[in-house]
Design an enzyme around this catalytic site. Structure first.
Site, mmCIF file in Angstrom:
data_model
loop_
_atom_site.group_PDB
_atom_site.id
_atom_site.type_symbol
_atom_site.label_atom_id
_atom_site.label_comp_id
_atom_site.label_asym_id
_atom_site.label_seq_id
_atom_site.Cartn_x
_atom_site.Cartn_y
_atom_site.Cartn_z
ATOM 1 N N GLU A 47 0.838 -1.194 0.000
ATOM 2 C CA GLU A 47 0.000 0.000 0.000
ATOM 3 C C GLU A 47 0.878 1.251 0.000
ATOM 4 O O GLU A 47 1.803 1.349 0.794
ATOM 5 C CB GLU A 47 -0.920 -0.020 1.223
ATOM 6 C CG GLU A 47 -1.905 1.127 1.250
ATOM 7 C CD GLU A 47 -2.598 1.312 -0.091
ATOM 8 O OE1 GLU A 47 -3.284 0.383 -0.551
ATOM 9 O OE2 GLU A 47 -2.439 2.378 -0.712
ATOM 10 N N PHE A 48 0.543 2.202 -0.876
ATOM 11 C CA PHE A 48 1.357 3.419 -0.996
ATOM 12 C C PHE A 48 0.644 4.665 -0.473
ATOM 13 O O PHE A 48 1.125 5.778 -0.657
ATOM 14 C CB PHE A 48 1.767 3.633 -2.458
ATOM 15 C CG PHE A 48 2.668 2.548 -2.991
ATOM 16 C CD1 PHE A 48 4.015 2.528 -2.669
ATOM 17 C CD2 PHE A 48 2.169 1.535 -3.801
ATOM 18 C CE1 PHE A 48 4.860 1.516 -3.148
ATOM 19 C CE2 PHE A 48 3.001 0.525 -4.286
ATOM 20 C CZ PHE A 48 4.351 0.518 -3.959
ATOM 21 N N CYS A 58 6.214 4.709 9.403
ATOM 22 C CA CYS A 58 6.820 3.831 8.393
ATOM 23 C C CYS A 58 8.224 4.180 7.917
ATOM 24 O O CYS A 58 9.046 3.285 7.756
ATOM 25 C CB CYS A 58 5.879 3.722 7.205
ATOM 26 S SG CYS A 58 4.339 2.922 7.670
ATOM 27 N N PHE A 100 2.203 13.919 13.327
ATOM 28 C CA PHE A 100 3.468 13.892 12.568
ATOM 29 C C PHE A 100 3.388 14.671 11.267
ATOM 30 O O PHE A 100 4.404 15.001 10.667
ATOM 31 C CB PHE A 100 3.954 12.455 12.346
ATOM 32 C CG PHE A 100 3.278 11.708 11.222
ATOM 33 C CD1 PHE A 100 2.093 11.019 11.430
ATOM 34 C CD2 PHE A 100 3.847 11.664 9.959
ATOM 35 C CE1 PHE A 100 1.484 10.320 10.383
ATOM 36 C CE2 PHE A 100 3.256 10.961 8.911
ATOM 37 C CZ PHE A 100 2.067 10.298 9.136
#
Ligand code: NAD
Ligand code: UGA
Length: 466
Positions: free
Chosen positions: A167-168, A278, A340
């Site tokens: 998944e991008f 990630c 973030f």
């Protein structure tokens, strides 16, 4: 494997599983989609009738859940039921960095991938296509296959094929990324299974955007994509420090280099360092894989991307302390933004965590405001209880503020950490009147109009502006 896909199950109702399956359900009303998770609170939140209580804030997600939940989209803890009914199962569980044992600090912890593979091995019936959605080290499909093969050899009715479909999506733009991705990547060695997954995506994605390859190239492409993206941020952040020393402006440098099509204009914003769950873990995982194969120089090359990122956060907290006459002890500092990045409530690896900790360690009293992050999330992220007494303590501390005005009132400095839209156009006249002088603004995202703030007597530091 050549069968009609009717029931899809996704293991893991997190930042990927939830939004991804909501878009699948919306685009494929003919499919029944279940998202199962071991965490009952998470499942309860996904099933909440109050759409403000969904566990994930993502623009447009509530609409999709409202539209599809209870029709062809279900959230449940009943893994056995939904796995056994599924023709295709997505593994979308967390893969954080290992904290102990072999490879601690670098390798991915595949505990949750292994447990979900065992759940599939135990409960699946008939022919099942298993799809890796989680980000995994190259060759993990081998591990999943071996767990599934064992159960296949015991029960001959079970048949599995494994695909990789990384998944991008980026948080904050997840729904748009899922609806209009740059590409969909599918890796596998069984053409029929690949075709079954391609057919699902064809419901809304043009064929030329669906790339197919082998398992290992697909797995490695995901780690590589994140490493390249993170590398751009460390590169531009390293340039930001040089701009500050030399009188150049990093925004102009980004614009100038990004105009070269070979470089491209995206992902060139200097900031407080990349956060999120990630980038760091995926680069460290790549570093671990390089070392495993004896490619130590290459491992070091990628490790530097993470080092520069840690350095940027430290550089910022140090310069805040220096500009406030070398001490923040007993000073009130407003922190604007804790997630973030903008448009998400996720605080995992947020640069705000290390910057706030540094300032608290130096005795600062922080007043933290974020439009989407709760007091409890901040408490968990900082691992420190919040203060409930007055601001004149000598020990550093933090408190939660409900508004920009509450955070900045009586403060010595404002630190903008997240680029939320509401921080871009502040009423500097009003803010200055409530702050203690000399009043500083530290803009770690370079989003405010410096001249406008300076007009009212505020001192301004903006990342990368010399
Ligand atoms: P997450 O922590 O938000 O969600 C994972 C969920 O899986 C949790 O709710 C957990 O309870 C559940 N789970 C774990 N083991 C389980 C099991 N055996 N059975 C049932 N449920 C189980 O994680 P996430 O952010 O959604 O990330 C998931 C994967 O996707 C990771 O590999 C990550 O690298 C990758 N990824 C994340 C993003 C992102 O933006 N967050 C984007 C692309 C890819
Ligand atoms: C990132 C990738 O962009 C996704 O493609 C990928 O699927 C995902 O990781 C993943 O595998 O988890 P995400 O971490 O959600 O997505 O968010 P990004 O938009 O990539 O931002 C990451 C960090 O980089 C944020 O802290 C952001 O503020 C920072 N950033 C981003 C910059 O400092 N400058 C930029 O120009 C862009």
């Amino acid at each position: 494997m050549n069968k009609e896909i009717k029931n899809i199950c996704c293991i893991g109702a997190g930042y990927v599983g939830g939004p991804t399956m909501a878009v699948f359900a919306d685009k494929c009303p003919h499919l029944n989609i279940s998202v199962v998770d071991k965490n009952p609170q998470r499942v309860r939140d996904w099933n909440s009738n109050d759409f403000n209580k969904l566990p994930i804030y993502e623009k447009g997600l509530d609409k999709l859940i409202k539209k599809c939940r209870g029709k062809n989209l279900y959230f449940s803890c009943d893994l056995k039921k939904y796995i056994s009914e599924a023709d295709m199962i997505f593994i979308s569980v967390n893969t954080p960095t290992k904290t102990k044992g072999l490879g601690a600090g670098k390798a991915s912890d595949l505990k949750w991938v292994e447990s979900s593979s065992r759940e599939i091995a135990d409960y699946a019936k008939g022919e099942t296509i298993v799809v890796e959605k989680s980000t995994l080290p190259v060759r993990t499909a081998q591990t999943i296959k071996s767990i599934l093969d064992d159960s296949q050899s015991v029960n001959k009715d079970k048949k599995f094929t494994v695909l990789s479909n990384p998944e991008f999506l980026a948080e904050g733009s997840a729904i748009n990324d899922l609806e209009n991705p740059d590409r969909v990547l599918i890796g596998g060695d069984n053409l029929e299974s690949i075709k079954a997954l391609v057919n699902i995506y064809l419901n809304w994605i043009p064929e030329d955007k669906i790339l197919t390859t082998d398992l290992w190239s697909s797995e490695l492409s995901k780690l590589t994509a994140n490493a390249f993206l993170a590398q751009r941020i460390s590169s531009i952040n390293s340039i930001s420090a040089l701009c500050e020393r030399t009188g150049a402006n990093v925004k102009d440098v980004s614009l100038a280099i990004g105009a070269d099509r070979r470089i491209g204009k995206e992902f060139l914003n200097a900031g407080p360092g990349f956060g999120g769950s990630c980038f760091k873990k995926d680069i460290l995982n790549l570093v671990y894989i390089y070392d495993y194969y004896g490619l130590h120089l290459e491992a070091k090359y990628w490790e530097k991307v993470v080092e520069i990122n840690d350095w940027q956060k430290k550089r910022i907290s140090n310069l805040i302390i220096e500009k406030l006459y070398g001490t923040v002890s007993g000073k009130k500092i407003a922190i604007l933004g804790f997630s973030f990045k903008a448009n998400t409530n996720d605080t995992r690896e947020s640069p705000a965590i290390s910057i706030c900790k540094d300032l608290i360690n130096e005795g600062g009293n922080l007043s933290i405001y974020d439009p989407k992050v709760s007091q409890n999330q901040i408490k968990v992220a900082l691992n420190l209880p919040s203060r409930n007494t007055s601001f004149d303590e000598t020990e550093g501390n933090w408190d939660f503020a409900d508004s920009i005005s509450e955070a900045s009132s009586s403060s010595d400095a404002i630190v903008i950490i997240t680029e939320w839209d509401e921080f871009k156009q502040l009423n500097w006249k009003e803010i200055k009147s409530k702050m203690r002088s000399p009043a500083w603004i530290f803009d770690t995202r370079s989003i405010i109009n410096n001249k406008e703030a300076q007009k009212f007597g505020l001192k301004v530091w903006s990342v990368g502006q010399g």
